[in-house]
Enzyme design. Structure first.
Site, PDB file in Angstrom:
ATOM      1  N   TYR A  24       0.790  -1.233   0.000  1.00 15.80           N
ATOM      2  CA  TYR A  24       0.000   0.000   0.000  1.00 15.80           C
ATOM      3  C   TYR A  24       0.822   1.282   0.000  1.00 15.80           C
ATOM      4  O   TYR A  24       0.264   2.371  -0.088  1.00 15.80           O
ATOM      5  CB  TYR A  24      -0.956   0.006   1.201  1.00 15.80           C
ATOM      6  CG  TYR A  24      -1.887  -1.177   1.205  1.00 15.80           C
ATOM      7  CD1 TYR A  24      -2.882  -1.304   0.243  1.00 15.80           C
ATOM      8  CD2 TYR A  24      -1.757  -2.181   2.150  1.00 15.80           C
ATOM      9  CE1 TYR A  24      -3.731  -2.400   0.231  1.00 15.80           C
ATOM     10  CE2 TYR A  24      -2.601  -3.288   2.153  1.00 15.80           C
ATOM     11  CZ  TYR A  24      -3.582  -3.386   1.191  1.00 15.80           C
ATOM     12  OH  TYR A  24      -4.416  -4.467   1.180  1.00 15.80           O
ATOM     13  N   HIS A  35      -8.855   1.422  -5.790  1.00 19.01           N
ATOM     14  CA  HIS A  35      -8.035   0.490  -5.001  1.00 19.01           C
ATOM     15  C   HIS A  35      -6.584   0.900  -5.163  1.00 19.01           C
ATOM     16  O   HIS A  35      -6.125   1.157  -6.286  1.00 19.01           O
ATOM     17  CB  HIS A  35      -8.226  -0.953  -5.469  1.00 19.01           C
ATOM     18  CG  HIS A  35      -9.620  -1.430  -5.307  1.00 19.01           C
ATOM     19  ND1 HIS A  35     -10.115  -1.830  -4.086  1.00 19.01           N
ATOM     20  CD2 HIS A  35     -10.632  -1.550  -6.190  1.00 19.01           C
ATOM     21  CE1 HIS A  35     -11.390  -2.189  -4.240  1.00 19.01           C
ATOM     22  NE2 HIS A  35     -11.722  -2.015  -5.506  1.00 19.01           N
TER      23      HIS A  35
END
Length: 155
Positions: free
Chosen positions: A24, A102
């Site tokens: 991430y 996302h």
């Protein structure tokens, strides 16, 4: 007149910057919010709210709150992507464009992440671009909501 958009974030995104940075990145959710506010302002959009919750019902409440107030919606459903029919049903009541975001490319990850219920309601999906995915989503909403942003429509 200002056109408003809302940004919603699902579970564990409050831990961005420290949770699995190899997937991430190190950008925090506060950093992403700042990027979104600056981009929205530059595009002539008002960021009505930027919120995160680990609770499905809270996200549903915020989608319902956005109805009639926000012209467009950006949602990163995180862990609810492949599990929440309830969020899908709520998104179906939102009349404006919806961009699903996302940070990672969910199709390059575990197979259980490949399916998105949210995509059934989304106008578009942006994935795999990290924090820049939110900025691209705002750019897309500006194009959809502000026709003057498209040169051939402004003439």
């Amino acid at each position: 007149m200002t056109t408003s958009i809302a940004v919603l974030n699902g579970p564990s995104l409050n831990l961005l910057g420290e949770r699995e940075p190899h997937i991430y990145g190190t950008t925090t959710l506060a950093d992403i919010e700042q990027m979104c506010r600056e981009c929205a302002r530059a595009q002539g959009l008002d960021l009505l709210f930027f919120r995160q919750s680990n609770h499905e019902g809270q996200i549903i409440d915020w989608i319902q709150e956005a109805r009639g107030k926000a012209a467009g919606l950006i949602i990163n459903p995180a862990g609810f992507t492949s599990t929440s029919i309830a969020i899908l049903d709520s998104l179906k009541t939102f009349s404006g464009p919806i961009i699903e975001v996302h940070l990672s490319n969910i199709h390059q990850r575990e197979s259980y992440r490949h399916h998105s219920y949210i995509s059934y309601a989304a106008t578009g999906v942006i994935m795999g671009l990290g924090a820049q995915g939110y900025v691209r989503a705002i750019d897309a909403l500006a194009t959809m909501l502000l026709p003057a942003k498209i040169p051939e429509l402004a003439e």
